[in-house]
Design a protein around this motif. Structure first.
Motif, PDB file in Angstrom:
ATOM      1  N   ILE A 178      -8.071   2.378  -1.646  1.00 16.17           N
ATOM      2  CA  ILE A 178      -9.190   3.164  -0.606  1.00 16.17           C
ATOM      3  C   ILE A 178     -10.253   3.678  -1.428  1.00 16.17           C
ATOM      4  CG2 ILE A 178      -9.796   4.795   1.372  1.00 16.17           C
ATOM      5  CD1 ILE A 178      -7.135   4.009   2.666  1.00 16.17           C
ATOM      6  N   ASN A 179      -9.751   4.677  -2.480  1.00 13.78           N
ATOM      7  CA  ASN A 179     -10.795   5.350  -3.411  1.00 13.78           C
ATOM      8  C   ASN A 179     -11.426   4.322  -4.037  1.00 13.78           C
ATOM      9  OD1 ASN A 179      -9.844   7.675  -2.527  1.00 13.78           O
ATOM     10  ND2 ASN A 179      -8.622   8.262  -4.113  1.00 13.78           N
ATOM     11  N   ALA A 180     -11.112   3.134  -4.668  1.00 14.36           N
ATOM     12  CA  ALA A 180     -11.490   2.015  -5.525  1.00 14.36           C
ATOM     13  C   ALA A 180     -12.730   1.530  -4.564  1.00 14.36           C
ATOM     14  CB  ALA A 180     -10.808   1.332  -6.047  1.00 14.36           C
ATOM     15  N   LEU A 181     -12.510   1.261  -3.326  1.00 17.50           N
ATOM     16  CA  LEU A 181     -13.365   0.640  -2.503  1.00 17.50           C
ATOM     17  C   LEU A 181     -14.421   1.662  -2.091  1.00 17.50           C
ATOM     18  CD1 LEU A 181     -11.205  -1.802  -0.575  1.00 17.50           C
ATOM     19  CD2 LEU A 181     -13.024  -2.412  -2.355  1.00 17.50           C
ATOM     20  N   ARG A 231      -1.875   2.771  -1.762  1.00 12.96           N
ATOM     21  CA  ARG A 231      -3.029   2.771  -0.484  1.00 12.96           C
ATOM     22  C   ARG A 231      -4.074   3.870  -1.006  1.00 12.96           C
ATOM     23  NH1 ARG A 231      -4.686   5.288   4.097  1.00 12.96           N
ATOM     24  NH2 ARG A 231      -4.581   3.963   6.100  1.00 12.96           N
ATOM     25  N   THR A 232      -3.950   4.955  -1.310  1.00  9.89           N
ATOM     26  CA  THR A 232      -5.184   5.850  -1.589  1.00  9.89           C
ATOM     27  C   THR A 232      -6.049   5.313  -3.102  1.00  9.89           C
ATOM     28  OG1 THR A 232      -3.710   7.689  -0.940  1.00  9.89           O
ATOM     29  CG2 THR A 232      -5.499   8.193  -2.266  1.00  9.89           C
ATOM     30  N   LEU A 233      -5.100   4.793  -3.857  1.00 11.09           N
ATOM     31  CA  LEU A 233      -6.209   4.284  -5.183  1.00 11.09           C
ATOM     32  C   LEU A 233      -7.041   3.123  -4.448  1.00 11.09           C
ATOM     33  CD1 LEU A 233      -3.117   4.022  -7.739  1.00 11.09           C
ATOM     34  CD2 LEU A 233      -5.339   5.639  -7.707  1.00 11.09           C
ATOM     35  N   ALA A 288       0.909  -6.658  -1.071  1.00 13.48           N
ATOM     36  CA  ALA A 288       1.797  -6.031  -0.075  1.00 13.48           C
ATOM     37  C   ALA A 288       0.996  -4.981   0.510  1.00 13.48           C
ATOM     38  CB  ALA A 288       3.016  -5.309  -0.544  1.00 13.48           C
ATOM     39  N   LEU A 289      -0.046  -4.564   0.086  1.00 15.44           N
ATOM     40  CA  LEU A 289      -0.881  -3.397   0.898  1.00 15.44           C
ATOM     41  C   LEU A 289      -1.865  -3.798   1.942  1.00 15.44           C
ATOM     42  CD1 LEU A 289      -1.704  -1.222  -2.105  1.00 15.44           C
ATOM     43  CD2 LEU A 289      -0.397  -0.636  -0.121  1.00 15.44           C
ATOM     44  N   VAL A 290      -2.385  -5.209   1.732  1.00 12.82           N
ATOM     45  CA  VAL A 290      -3.498  -5.764   2.421  1.00 12.82           C
ATOM     46  C   VAL A 290      -3.096  -5.961   3.988  1.00 12.82           C
ATOM     47  CG1 VAL A 290      -4.850  -7.962   2.780  1.00 12.82           C
ATOM     48  CG2 VAL A 290      -4.618  -7.042   0.490  1.00 12.82           C
ATOM     49  N   GLN A 291      -2.138  -6.086   4.312  1.00 18.22           N
ATOM     50  CA  GLN A 291      -1.945  -6.548   5.778  1.00 18.22           C
ATOM     51  C   GLN A 291      -1.766  -5.425   6.462  1.00 18.22           C
ATOM     52  OE1 GLN A 291      -3.013 -10.120   5.736  1.00 18.22           O
ATOM     53  NE2 GLN A 291      -2.340  -9.304   7.831  1.00 18.22           N
ATOM     54  N   PRO A 292      -1.054  -4.507   6.131  1.00 13.24           N
ATOM     55  CA  PRO A 292      -1.166  -3.103   6.835  1.00 13.24           C
ATOM     56  C   PRO A 292      -2.393  -2.414   7.043  1.00 13.24           C
ATOM     57  CG  PRO A 292       0.731  -3.284   5.177  1.00 13.24           C
ATOM     58  CD  PRO A 292      -0.118  -4.287   5.034  1.00 13.24           C
ATOM     59  N   LEU A 293      -3.300  -2.528   5.754  1.00 10.56           N
ATOM     60  CA  LEU A 293      -4.688  -1.979   5.779  1.00 10.56           C
ATOM     61  C   LEU A 293      -5.435  -2.857   6.859  1.00 10.56           C
ATOM     62  CD1 LEU A 293      -5.266  -1.536   2.007  1.00 10.56           C
ATOM     63  CD2 LEU A 293      -4.812   0.418   3.883  1.00 10.56           C
ATOM     64  N   ILE A 294      -5.448  -3.938   7.187  1.00 11.06           N
ATOM     65  CA  ILE A 294      -6.126  -4.750   7.756  1.00 11.06           C
ATOM     66  C   ILE A 294      -5.509  -4.457   9.175  1.00 11.06           C
ATOM     67  CG2 ILE A 294      -6.303  -7.040   8.649  1.00 11.06           C
ATOM     68  CD1 ILE A 294      -6.271  -8.019   5.858  1.00 11.06           C
ATOM     69  N   LYS A 312       9.236   3.585  -1.117  1.00 11.22           N
ATOM     70  CA  LYS A 312       9.069   4.216   0.252  1.00 11.22           C
ATOM     71  C   LYS A 312       9.113   5.850   0.413  1.00 11.22           C
ATOM     72  CE  LYS A 312       9.282   3.143   5.007  1.00 11.22           C
ATOM     73  NZ  LYS A 312       9.843   2.478   5.923  1.00 11.22           N
ATOM     74  N   LEU A 313      10.272   6.317  -0.239  1.00  7.03           N
ATOM     75  CA  LEU A 313      10.848   7.419  -0.081  1.00  7.03           C
ATOM     76  C   LEU A 313       9.980   8.333  -1.077  1.00  7.03           C
ATOM     77  CD1 LEU A 313      14.660   7.318   0.087  1.00  7.03           C
ATOM     78  CD2 LEU A 313      12.921   8.232   2.156  1.00  7.03           C
ATOM     79  N   ALA A 314       9.638   7.645  -2.461  1.00 10.99           N
ATOM     80  CA  ALA A 314       8.986   8.370  -3.506  1.00 10.99           C
ATOM     81  C   ALA A 314       7.417   8.520  -2.823  1.00 10.99           C
ATOM     82  CB  ALA A 314       9.242   7.591  -4.610  1.00 10.99           C
ATOM     83  N   GLY A 315       6.971   7.905  -2.138  1.00 18.41           N
ATOM     84  CA  GLY A 315       5.520   8.100  -1.973  1.00 18.41           C
ATOM     85  C   GLY A 315       4.893   6.812  -2.553  1.00 18.41           C
ATOM     86  N   ILE A 316       5.373   6.008  -3.333  1.00 13.71           N
ATOM     87  CA  ILE A 316       4.353   5.200  -4.311  1.00 13.71           C
ATOM     88  C   ILE A 316       3.394   4.346  -3.211  1.00 13.71           C
ATOM     89  CG2 ILE A 316       4.611   3.006  -5.633  1.00 13.71           C
ATOM     90  CD1 ILE A 316       5.657   5.678  -6.892  1.00 13.71           C
ATOM     91  N   TYR A 317       4.089   3.880  -1.999  1.00 14.10           N
ATOM     92  CA  TYR A 317       3.187   3.230  -1.320  1.00 14.10           C
ATOM     93  C   TYR A 317       1.782   3.813  -0.894  1.00 14.10           C
ATOM     94  CZ  TYR A 317       6.690  -0.436  -1.324  1.00 14.10           C
ATOM     95  OH  TYR A 317       7.765  -1.299  -1.712  1.00 14.10           O
ATOM     96  N   SER A 318       2.176   5.001  -0.427  1.00 14.22           N
ATOM     97  CA  SER A 318       0.944   5.920  -0.273  1.00 14.22           C
ATOM     98  C   SER A 318       0.115   6.277  -1.372  1.00 14.22           C
ATOM     99  CB  SER A 318       1.658   7.498   0.500  1.00 14.22           C
ATOM    100  OG  SER A 318       0.667   8.294   0.744  1.00 14.22           O
TER     101      SER A 318
END
Length: 95
Positions: free
Chosen positions: A27-30, A23-25, A56-62, A14-20
């Protein structure tokens, strides 16, 4: 012990910005893909992230209205199992 290590790894990521970044990867892919419904595995393959990361990314994005779920289950092109597919909510993606 494992739960504590998982919490520590989560905080580090989280601190390293990995989740961000992931998330960007996603959204860009879609954004580059056609406007089709896709399974979580299909999206993970497009974004080149692990299936567990995608999960892990799906629920927050929904919840943020970035991804929307299909009204009914459809076969996954990778596994053949019936799954609830997702697609980018083009009206909900922040600029």
């Amino acid at each position: 012990m494992i739960k504590e290590q998982s919490r520590e790894a989560h905080q580090i990521n989280k601190l390293a910005g990995i989740y961000s970044l992931h998330r960007t990867l996603v959204i860009n892919a879609l954004t580059e893909a056609t406007d089709e419904w896709r399974s979580r595995r299909e999206i993970a393959a497009l974004a080149r992230v692990e299936n567990s990361t995608m999960s892990a990314l799906v629920q927050p994005l929904i919840a943020q209205n970035v991804l929307i779920e299909a009204p009914e289950a459809q076969p996954c092109t990778i596994t053949g199992r019936r799954v609830v597919k997702l697609k980018l909510n083009r009206m909900g993606v922040p600029a």
